[in-house]
Structures are given as structure tokens and as C-alpha cells.
Enzyme design. Structure first.
Site, short mmCIF file in Angstrom:
data_model
loop_
_atom_site.label_atom_id
_atom_site.label_comp_id
_atom_site.label_asym_id
_atom_site.label_seq_id
_atom_site.Cartn_x
_atom_site.Cartn_y
_atom_site.Cartn_z
N LYS A 117 0.83 -1.21 0.00
CA LYS A 117 0.00 0.00 0.00
C LYS A 117 0.86 1.26 0.00
CE LYS A 117 -4.44 -1.86 1.11
NZ LYS A 117 -5.76 -1.74 1.69
N LYS A 199 -3.72 -10.04 -6.10
CA LYS A 199 -5.01 -10.53 -5.61
C LYS A 199 -6.13 -9.65 -6.17
CE LYS A 199 -5.92 -7.93 -1.40
NZ LYS A 199 -6.73 -7.91 -0.21
N LYS A 202 -10.94 -4.85 -4.14
CA LYS A 202 -12.05 -3.94 -4.46
C LYS A 202 -11.59 -2.54 -4.73
CE LYS A 202 -13.72 -4.47 0.26
NZ LYS A 202 -12.71 -3.93 1.16
P1 ATP Z 1 -8.88 -3.18 -0.36
O1 ATP Z 1 -8.85 -3.30 -1.86
O2 ATP Z 1 -9.55 -1.95 0.13
O3 ATP Z 1 -7.57 -3.46 0.28
P2 ATP Z 1 -9.83 -5.85 -0.16
O4 ATP Z 1 -10.66 -6.19 -1.33
O5 ATP Z 1 -8.45 -6.35 -0.10
O6 ATP Z 1 -9.85 -4.30 0.10
P3 ATP Z 1 -10.46 -6.27 2.64
O7 ATP Z 1 -11.54 -5.46 3.27
O8 ATP Z 1 -9.07 -5.87 2.91
O9 ATP Z 1 -10.68 -6.37 1.07
O10 ATP Z 1 -10.65 -7.79 3.05
C1 ATP Z 1 -11.83 -8.38 3.55
C2 ATP Z 1 -11.66 -9.87 3.60
O11 ATP Z 1 -11.62 -10.40 2.29
C3 ATP Z 1 -10.35 -10.31 4.25
O12 ATP Z 1 -10.61 -11.45 5.04
C4 ATP Z 1 -9.48 -10.66 3.11
O13 ATP Z 1 -8.53 -11.64 3.45
C5 ATP Z 1 -10.47 -11.20 2.11
N1 ATP Z 1 -9.99 -11.03 0.75
C6 ATP Z 1 -9.72 -9.84 0.15
N2 ATP Z 1 -9.33 -10.04 -1.11
C7 ATP Z 1 -9.33 -11.37 -1.32
C8 ATP Z 1 -9.03 -12.20 -2.44
N3 ATP Z 1 -8.64 -11.67 -3.57
N4 ATP Z 1 -9.14 -13.53 -2.29
C9 ATP Z 1 -9.55 -14.08 -1.14
N5 ATP Z 1 -9.86 -13.36 -0.04
C10 ATP Z 1 -9.76 -12.02 -0.12
#
Ligand code: ATP
Ligand code: LTN
Length: 333
Positions: A117, A199, A202
Site C-alpha cells: 500500500k 489478488k 475492491k
Molecule cells: P482493499 O482493496 O480496500 O484493500 P480488499 O478487497 O483487499 O480491500 P479487505 O476489506 O481488505 O478487502 O478484506 C476483507 C476480507 O476479504 C479479508 O478477510 C481478506 O482476506 C479477504 N480477501 C480480500 N481479497 C481477497 C481475495 N482476492 N481472495 C480471497 N480473499 C480475499
């Protein structure tokens, strides 16, 4: 009669940084609803965590409510679980400070999410982004959670929470439960449809990289058709085929079929047929979620009531832990 053993406790959180992706769902949220029968569950919208990246205040407020509504739509049942918004339980921040004083600079420097980040937002490498794992440790330890269902990207933060808990327990006296992670067997790391080395996230700037839980059928199909694959043309899981392997992982997570069975199912067929099949199972999985989401969002009173009751219930547990911690570290009663 033998007394029933106390249920183990679960805590998990998700940031309201946008609409949830298929990665959030398969990697985390789907399991949250499955665990409600067997465990005592607390699920939280981590809006304080979202502040580590610059947010538009009005959008953050809206997304916080939408995230709670999406969790309800994904099957979190307030009659079984405590659903709340992080900032509405102030004890998390108070414990976070104490824990940050038990966390080493070097430990935080090793967190890959911090490195990622910081690289992504070089203009805003703030102290919160750095100490974020202390707040996450507080989220977990304040409830003495036994299990934390998360995607694989959060395992490093969880390990840190365990280390901090252990250190606190050694320095003072046994206080915190050491939490265990819980990753799903398939889909613990759903990858970007455009850059499968990363990964699915969002907050990706490329909307074709992710499937949102609110994407309509046409959008889902279009995004899968555009998904990056390779030139071999065979549906086969392999390290040098991250795009196809990722699609197989999604298909597997939603159908329960193993990778070998999927390979056999699509033997001799091109990526076009396979991508349509993946899109089909995703569209089917999203349909009931979208219907329920629309229903919950339309009932503002219900959502507000669930969140108020959730914050009160979580606050009671958190307050007890914080009082104990303050006493142990020498704060005035
Ligand atoms: P951001 O893009 O804002 O970092 P994010 O999509 O990574 O958000 P988080 O809110 O950080 O989402 O994560 C919420 C949950 O979803 C966490 O348990 C995280 O491990 C899971 N998660 C996020 N992205 C993935 C992915 N690509 N595959 C599997 N699990 C995920
Ligand atoms: N850091 C997590 C969200 C999160 C969380 C938590 C997950 C905040 N607090 C406590 C599990 C337990 C993330 O960014 N995915």
C-alpha cells in the site's frame, strides 16, 4: 447430563472501501455465514481501517452502511451473530494504543500489505497505515476470539496479533486468547482477472480486474470473457498458468468440484466455453445475494437497529477486556 462446552468465538472484519468483490466473498464472507451455527460470531465493518487510505467522507459513510447491508445479504443473521461497525465500539482504539506499545517497529516494517500500500500511495504513507496491524490485533484480542476467518492475504497480520498477544501475556499475566486463522480450502486468494499475479481487490483502479457482488449478469460475463489467460488453450491448473488456474479456483469454490474434475470436464474445449461456464456459476451465486441486498438497503430502520444492537453487544464484551487490560498495565481505575 454433561454440560455443553462453551462455543468457540469468531471475529472477522472487512473494510468499507467499496462494494465487496468475489474474492472477499469466496475468501472470507461466505465462510462467515457458514460458521454462525457452530460458533459465537462477531462480524465488523472495519471503517477505522479504511481511513489508512484517503476516503471521501460522504462515500465512506454510505459504503459503511452498504457493507453492513451486503453482509446481511450474504447471510449474516443478526439473530445468530453480532454485526457492528468498528468505530461504534471505541474500546478497539483504546486497546490498540496499549498493543502498539507492545509491538516492535521492525515487526510492522515486515508487513507486506504495508509495503504494497505504501508503494501504491507514495503520497500518503501515514502512521495509521504502518500501525494498522495493531488496530487489527485489538479488534481480535478484545473479544478473545479463538478463530479468525480471513483470506490468505491477512495471515501475516494474524500472526502478528498472536505474537503481540503472547508478549502481553508473558509481560503481564495470561489475558488474551491466542487466535488461529481460518482460510477456506479453495479460494483463499482469488486473483485479479487482469493481472493474475495480484489478488483481486475492491480498490483496484481497473474495474475489469474484479467481479463485484453487485455486478449484473452481462457485466459478469463480459469481465470473464476479458479475463487474462494464456496461449496454450487447455483448461489445466499450473503455476505458469495463473489466469486459468485462478478461473478454475473460482469454479471449484462455487461448485465444490476438484481441479482434476474440472480439467476433465473441459478437456478438448477452448477457453471460451470454460469462461462462459465460470461466469454462469458466478451469476447463479450472486443472484440471491443481490435480491436480498436490495431488500435490506430499502429498509433503513432495520439496518440502523441491527447496527445499534450490534455495537451495544460488542461494546459490553470489549469494555470488560479493556478494563482488565488497563488494570494490568497500571492505569488508574
Ligand atoms: P482493499 O482493496 O480496500 O484493500 P480488499 O478487497 O483487499 O480491500 P479487505 O476489506 O481488505 O478487502 O478484506 C476483507 C476480507 O476479504 C479479508 O478477510 C481478506 O482476506 C479477504 N480477501 C480480500 N481479497 C481477497 C481475495 N482476492 N481472495 C480471497 N480473499 C480475499
Ligand atoms: N485487515 C482486514 C480487515 C480487518 C480484520 C480485522 C480482519 C480489520 N480488522 C480483524 C479480521 C479480524 C483487511 O484489510 N482485510
Amino acid at each position: 447430563m454433561e454440560q455443553q462446552a462453551a462455543k468457540k468465538r469468531i471475529l472477522s472484519g472487512i473494510q468499507p472501501t467499496g462494494t465487496f468483490t468475489l474474492g472477499n466473498y469466496i475468501g472470507a464472507v461466505r465462510n462467515w455465514s457458514r460458521m454462525q451455527e457452530e460458533y459465537e460470531c462477531l462480524y465488523m465493518v472495519a471503517n477505522l481501517h479504511a481511513l489508512t487510505v484517503r476516503q471521501d467522507p460522504a462515500a465512506l459513510r454510505r459504503q459503511t452502511r452498504e457493507s453492513a447491508a451486503l453482509l446481511l445479504a450474504c447471510g449474516i443473521d443478526p439473530a445468530k451473530s453480532i454485526l457492528f461497525v468498528q468505530s461504534q465500539v471505541p474500546a478497539h482504539c483504546e486497546l490498540s494504543w496499549v498493543l502498539s506499545c507492545c509491538t516492535q517497529f521492525g515487526e510492522l516494517s515486515r508487513m507486506t500489505q504495508f509495503k504494497d500500500k505504501s508503494a501504491k500511495h507514495p503520497e500518503n504513507v501515514n502512521a495509521g497505515l504502518f500501525t494498522y496491524p495493531c488496530l487489527m490485533a485489538a479488534d481480535i484480542l478484545i473479544y478473545n476470539a479463538d478463530l479468525v476467518p480471513v483470506g490468505a492475504d491477512q495471515n501475516q497480520h494474524l500472526e502478528l496479533a498472536r505474537n503481540v498477544a503472547q508478549r502481553f501475556n508473558n509481560n503481564y499475566s495470561p489475558t488474551f486468547t491466542l487466535p488461529e486463522g481460518y482460510n477456506p480450502k479453495t479460494g483463499a486468494r482469488v486473483r485479479s482477472l487482469q493481472e493474475p499475479a495480484k489478488k483481486m481487490s475492491k480498490s483496484d483502479t481497473n474495474a475489469n480486474a474484479y467481479i463485484l457482488l453487485t455486478d449484473d449478469a452481462d457485466t459478469v460475463l463480459r469481465k470473464f470473457k476479458r479475463a487474462v489467460t494464456d496461449s496454450e488453450g487447455a483448461v489445466r491448473a499450473a503455476e505458469d498458468k495463473p489466469g486459468v488456474t485462478n478461473l478454475m479456483g473460482i469454479y471449484s469454490a462455487l461448485t465444490g468440484k476438484g481441479l482434476d474434475a474440472i480439467e476433465a470436464e473441459f478437456a478438448g474445449q477452448g477457453y471460451g466455453v470454460f469462461k462462459e461456464a465460470v461466469a454462469g456459476v458466478v451469476i447463479d451465486a450472486l443472484r440471491p445475494i443481490q435480491a436480498e441486498y436490495a431488500r435490506v438497503l430499502a429498509d433503513k430502520e432495520y439496518l440502523d437497529r441491527v447496527l445499534a444492537e450490534g455495537a451495544a453487544a460488542a461494546g459490553r464484551i470489549a469494555g470488560r477486556t479493556l478494563a482488565k487490560v488497563y488494570r494490568k498495565v497500571g492505569m488508574l481505575q
